[in-house]
Design a protein around this motif. Structure first.
Motif, PDB file in Angstrom:
ATOM      1  N   ILE A  47       0.819  -1.207   0.000  1.00 45.18           N
ATOM      2  CA  ILE A  47       0.000   0.000   0.000  1.00 45.18           C
ATOM      3  C   ILE A  47       0.858   1.265   0.000  1.00 45.18           C
ATOM      4  O   ILE A  47       0.454   2.286  -0.572  1.00 45.18           O
ATOM      5  CB  ILE A  47      -0.989   0.000   1.199  1.00 45.18           C
ATOM      6  CG1 ILE A  47      -2.034   1.120   1.038  1.00 45.18           C
ATOM      7  CG2 ILE A  47      -0.255   0.093   2.528  1.00 45.18           C
ATOM      8  CD1 ILE A  47      -2.955   0.971  -0.126  1.00 45.18           C
ATOM      9  N   ASN A  48       2.048   1.219   0.614  1.00 42.52           N
ATOM     10  CA  ASN A  48       2.888   2.418   0.667  1.00 42.52           C
ATOM     11  C   ASN A  48       3.637   2.693  -0.628  1.00 42.52           C
ATOM     12  O   ASN A  48       4.335   3.703  -0.745  1.00 42.52           O
ATOM     13  CB  ASN A  48       3.861   2.346   1.847  1.00 42.52           C
ATOM     14  CG  ASN A  48       3.179   2.749   3.144  1.00 42.52           C
ATOM     15  OD1 ASN A  48       2.517   3.788   3.199  1.00 42.52           O
ATOM     16  ND2 ASN A  48       3.313   1.934   4.178  1.00 42.52           N
ATOM     17  N   MET A  82      -8.114   5.900   2.605  1.00 37.44           N
ATOM     18  CA  MET A  82      -6.668   6.026   2.804  1.00 37.44           C
ATOM     19  C   MET A  82      -6.341   6.899   4.014  1.00 37.44           C
ATOM     20  O   MET A  82      -5.309   6.692   4.659  1.00 37.44           O
ATOM     21  CB  MET A  82      -6.011   6.583   1.535  1.00 37.44           C
ATOM     22  CG  MET A  82      -5.976   5.589   0.390  1.00 37.44           C
ATOM     23  SD  MET A  82      -5.210   6.276  -1.099  1.00 37.44           S
ATOM     24  CE  MET A  82      -5.211   4.829  -2.181  1.00 37.44           C
ATOM     25  N   GLN A  83      -7.210   7.855   4.320  1.00 39.06           N
ATOM     26  CA  GLN A  83      -6.964   8.672   5.500  1.00 39.06           C
ATOM     27  C   GLN A  83      -7.068   7.834   6.770  1.00 39.06           C
ATOM     28  O   GLN A  83      -6.302   8.020   7.721  1.00 39.06           O
ATOM     29  CB  GLN A  83      -7.948   9.840   5.553  1.00 39.06           C
ATOM     30  CG  GLN A  83      -7.622  10.880   6.613  1.00 39.06           C
ATOM     31  CD  GLN A  83      -6.238  11.472   6.430  1.00 39.06           C
ATOM     32  OE1 GLN A  83      -5.867  11.897   5.345  1.00 39.06           O
ATOM     33  NE2 GLN A  83      -5.440  11.484   7.512  1.00 39.06           N
ATOM     34  N   LEU A  84      -8.020   6.901   6.778  1.00 39.29           N
ATOM     35  CA  LEU A  84      -8.130   5.970   7.905  1.00 39.29           C
ATOM     36  C   LEU A  84      -6.857   5.129   8.042  1.00 39.29           C
ATOM     37  O   LEU A  84      -6.386   4.876   9.155  1.00 39.29           O
ATOM     38  CB  LEU A  84      -9.339   5.052   7.707  1.00 39.29           C
ATOM     39  CG  LEU A  84     -10.644   5.410   8.419  1.00 39.29           C
ATOM     40  CD1 LEU A  84     -11.694   4.354   8.124  1.00 39.29           C
ATOM     41  CD2 LEU A  84     -10.437   5.553   9.915  1.00 39.29           C
ATOM     42  N   LEU A  85      -6.330   4.707   6.895  1.00 37.92           N
ATOM     43  CA  LEU A  85      -5.109   3.900   6.914  1.00 37.92           C
ATOM     44  C   LEU A  85      -3.922   4.723   7.413  1.00 37.92           C
ATOM     45  O   LEU A  85      -3.078   4.220   8.154  1.00 37.92           O
ATOM     46  CB  LEU A  85      -4.823   3.345   5.511  1.00 37.92           C
ATOM     47  CG  LEU A  85      -5.888   2.396   4.936  1.00 37.92           C
ATOM     48  CD1 LEU A  85      -5.466   1.919   3.540  1.00 37.92           C
ATOM     49  CD2 LEU A  85      -6.125   1.209   5.856  1.00 37.92           C
ATOM     50  N   GLU A  86      -3.872   5.992   7.023  1.00 34.73           N
ATOM     51  CA  GLU A  86      -2.804   6.866   7.518  1.00 34.73           C
ATOM     52  C   GLU A  86      -2.955   7.086   9.026  1.00 34.73           C
ATOM     53  O   GLU A  86      -1.978   7.025   9.778  1.00 34.73           O
ATOM     54  CB  GLU A  86      -2.837   8.215   6.795  1.00 34.73           C
ATOM     55  CG  GLU A  86      -1.743   9.172   7.252  1.00 34.73           C
ATOM     56  CD  GLU A  86      -1.838  10.545   6.609  1.00 34.73           C
ATOM     57  OE1 GLU A  86      -1.520  11.537   7.288  1.00 34.73           O
ATOM     58  OE2 GLU A  86      -2.233  10.625   5.423  1.00 34.73           O
ATOM     59  N   ASP A  87      -4.188   7.316   9.464  1.00 33.09           N
ATOM     60  CA  ASP A  87      -4.442   7.544  10.891  1.00 33.09           C
ATOM     61  C   ASP A  87      -4.077   6.336  11.740  1.00 33.09           C
ATOM     62  O   ASP A  87      -3.736   6.470  12.924  1.00 33.09           O
ATOM     63  CB  ASP A  87      -5.920   7.900  11.122  1.00 33.09           C
ATOM     64  CG  ASP A  87      -6.299   9.233  10.491  1.00 33.09           C
ATOM     65  OD1 ASP A  87      -5.385  10.025  10.173  1.00 33.09           O
ATOM     66  OD2 ASP A  87      -7.509   9.481  10.303  1.00 33.09           O
ATOM     67  N   ASP A  89      -1.598   4.277  10.972  1.00 30.53           N
ATOM     68  CA  ASP A  89      -0.189   3.956  10.704  1.00 30.53           C
ATOM     69  C   ASP A  89       0.008   2.782   9.752  1.00 30.53           C
ATOM     70  O   ASP A  89       1.007   2.056   9.842  1.00 30.53           O
ATOM     71  CB  ASP A  89       0.558   3.690  12.024  1.00 30.53           C
ATOM     72  CG  ASP A  89       0.570   4.904  12.937  1.00 30.53           C
ATOM     73  OD1 ASP A  89       0.696   6.021  12.413  1.00 30.53           O
ATOM     74  OD2 ASP A  89       0.426   4.736  14.162  1.00 30.53           O
ATOM     75  N   ILE A  90      -0.950   2.599   8.841  1.00 27.46           N
ATOM     76  CA  ILE A  90      -0.811   1.552   7.829  1.00 27.46           C
ATOM     77  C   ILE A  90      -0.248   2.152   6.547  1.00 27.46           C
ATOM     78  O   ILE A  90       0.528   1.521   5.846  1.00 27.46           O
ATOM     79  CB  ILE A  90      -2.171   0.863   7.579  1.00 27.46           C
ATOM     80  CG1 ILE A  90      -2.586   0.106   8.842  1.00 27.46           C
ATOM     81  CG2 ILE A  90      -2.111  -0.075   6.380  1.00 27.46           C
ATOM     82  CD1 ILE A  90      -4.007  -0.407   8.820  1.00 27.46           C
ATOM     83  N   MET A  91      -0.637   3.401   6.265  1.00 25.75           N
ATOM     84  CA  MET A  91      -0.044   4.162   5.165  1.00 25.75           C
ATOM     85  C   MET A  91       0.783   5.297   5.757  1.00 25.75           C
ATOM     86  O   MET A  91       0.371   5.918   6.752  1.00 25.75           O
ATOM     87  CB  MET A  91      -1.125   4.750   4.249  1.00 25.75           C
ATOM     88  CG  MET A  91      -1.793   3.766   3.325  1.00 25.75           C
ATOM     89  SD  MET A  91      -2.822   4.590   2.057  1.00 25.75           S
ATOM     90  CE  MET A  91      -1.589   4.952   0.805  1.00 25.75           C
ATOM     91  N   THR A  92       1.895   5.577   5.130  1.00 26.69           N
ATOM     92  CA  THR A  92       2.732   6.692   5.588  1.00 26.69           C
ATOM     93  C   THR A  92       2.045   8.018   5.320  1.00 26.69           C
ATOM     94  O   THR A  92       2.072   8.939   6.138  1.00 26.69           O
ATOM     95  CB  THR A  92       4.094   6.668   4.868  1.00 26.69           C
ATOM     96  OG1 THR A  92       4.691   5.386   5.047  1.00 26.69           O
ATOM     97  CG2 THR A  92       5.019   7.742   5.415  1.00 26.69           C
ATOM     98  N   VAL A  93       1.422   8.114   4.147  1.00 30.65           N
ATOM     99  CA  VAL A  93       0.729   9.347   3.769  1.00 30.65           C
ATOM    100  C   VAL A  93      -0.434   8.996   2.845  1.00 30.65           C
ATOM    101  O   VAL A  93      -0.374   8.024   2.098  1.00 30.65           O
ATOM    102  CB  VAL A  93       1.705  10.326   3.068  1.00 30.65           C
ATOM    103  CG1 VAL A  93       2.197   9.765   1.746  1.00 30.65           C
ATOM    104  CG2 VAL A  93       1.060  11.689   2.868  1.00 30.65           C
ATOM    105  N   ASN A  94      -1.489   9.780   2.923  1.00 33.08           N
ATOM    106  CA  ASN A  94      -2.647   9.614   2.047  1.00 33.08           C
ATOM    107  C   ASN A  94      -2.402  10.420   0.774  1.00 33.08           C
ATOM    108  O   ASN A  94      -2.507  11.646   0.788  1.00 33.08           O
ATOM    109  CB  ASN A  94      -3.908  10.108   2.765  1.00 33.08           C
ATOM    110  CG  ASN A  94      -5.132  10.174   1.853  1.00 33.08           C
ATOM    111  OD1 ASN A  94      -5.096   9.689   0.724  1.00 33.08           O
ATOM    112  ND2 ASN A  94      -6.195  10.770   2.351  1.00 33.08           N
TER     113      ASN A  94
END
Length: 302
Positions: A47-48, A82-87, A89-94
């Motif tokens: 994902i990153n 993707m914002q949920l994933l960023e929040d 810590d699954i994605m570095t950035v949305n």
């Protein structure tokens, strides 16, 4: 985390936060994005690895094949997940939130002439009475089509002559049912209260379909009527709401001031502020000026 696994996890997190119809939109965008990645960037696994350049390329592909509105909707759906994933810590950035929203051309439904509206009602009376009653809730009670789709038998109270409905802002509202619509309603007493008022084959039945699919069903059903009358994409179910609000306002303003007519109209349409109502009336060109030929003549004579 792998792309599909991460996005599906984000979708799962969203599950208890939004309505089923919204979740369906997220699911569609995720499926579309994952399939596009597999075809155009098969080397992307995690994902990153999805950066702004990849996200922009995907949105451009949608823009070229459909419209700016569809492109913006997919951007919004994926950005929310993707914002949920960023929040978490699954994605570095949305990457989606760094991409601008494009301007879209307003999609405005035209108002029917009185003659055309009467022709359509007569046609439906003979060919599709269920769709006609559906349209009368839009026309006489000024509900939006999506609000009609949500109606259940128990929402109609014939004793108090009222109906309850879930409005666009998700708030439950109560409206008076005018006599003109009451006269067209069947006997609801023998129907299961929790059943949907409108289903494809009958009133007051079960229908295992999402809110989006129910809306699409009646839109497609009306498409056949539009084709029969040679109406283009500028006309739709929403046009009936515009049509009858226009008729009502013009009838009311004949015997009152514009402000008094708008004040009374506000109670009927459900607009919460005068500014909102006035903007709506401007958008559908309700208030037309009197003939000003004499002013043009005077200007020419000077």
């Amino acid at each position: 985390m792998p792309v599909q696994e991460a996005l599906e996890y984000g979708l799962k997190l969203k599950g208890n936060m939004v309505k089923a119809s919204t979740l369906q939109g997220y699911t569609y965008s995720i499926t579309h994005f994952v399939n596009w990645l597999e075809e155009h960037h098969p080397h992307i696994k995690g994902i990153n690895q999805v950066n702004k350049k990849v996200a922009q390329e995907f949105l451009n592909a949608i823009l070229l094949s459909t419209s700016s509105r569809s492109r913006n909707n997919n951007r919004l759906n994926l950005s929310s997940i993707m914002q949920l994933l960023e929040d978490n810590d699954i994605m570095t950035v949305n990457p989606m939130k760094k991409i601008a929203v494009l301007k879209t051309k307003p999609n405005r439904n035209k108002t029917y002439t009185k003659e055309k509206q009467e022709e359509i009602f007569k046609y439906l009376e003979e060919n599709d009475p269920i769709l006609l009653l559906y349209i009368k809730f839009v026309s006489y009670n000024f509900l939006r089509p999506v609000e009609v789709n949500r109606l259940r038998v128990k929402d109609i109270n014939l004793k108090s002559k009222t109906l309850e409905f879930e409005a666009k802002n998700k708030v439950f509202k109560t409206k008076l049912i005018p006599e003109i619509l009451l006269n067209d309603l069947p006997d609801l007493s023998g129907m299961e209260p929790d059943n949907l008022l409108f289903t494809p084959e009958k009133l007051g039945g079960e229908w295992e379909a999402s809110e989006t699919n129910r809306r699409d069903h009646f839109s497609k059903r009306f498409k056949g009527v539009k084709d029969h009358f040679g109406l283009d994409g500028n006309y739709g179910l929403y046009s009936f709401r515009h049509t009858f609000i226009t008729q009502l306002y013009r009838a009311m303003v004949k015997n009152s001031t514009p402000f008094a007519a708008k004040s009374a109209l506000m109670e009927i349409t459900g607009h919460t502020t005068m500014d909102a109502l006035e903007k709506y009336l401007r958008d559908i060109d309700v208030a037309l000026p009197k003939d000003y030929s004499h002013l043009l003549q005077t200007a020419n004579d000077q």
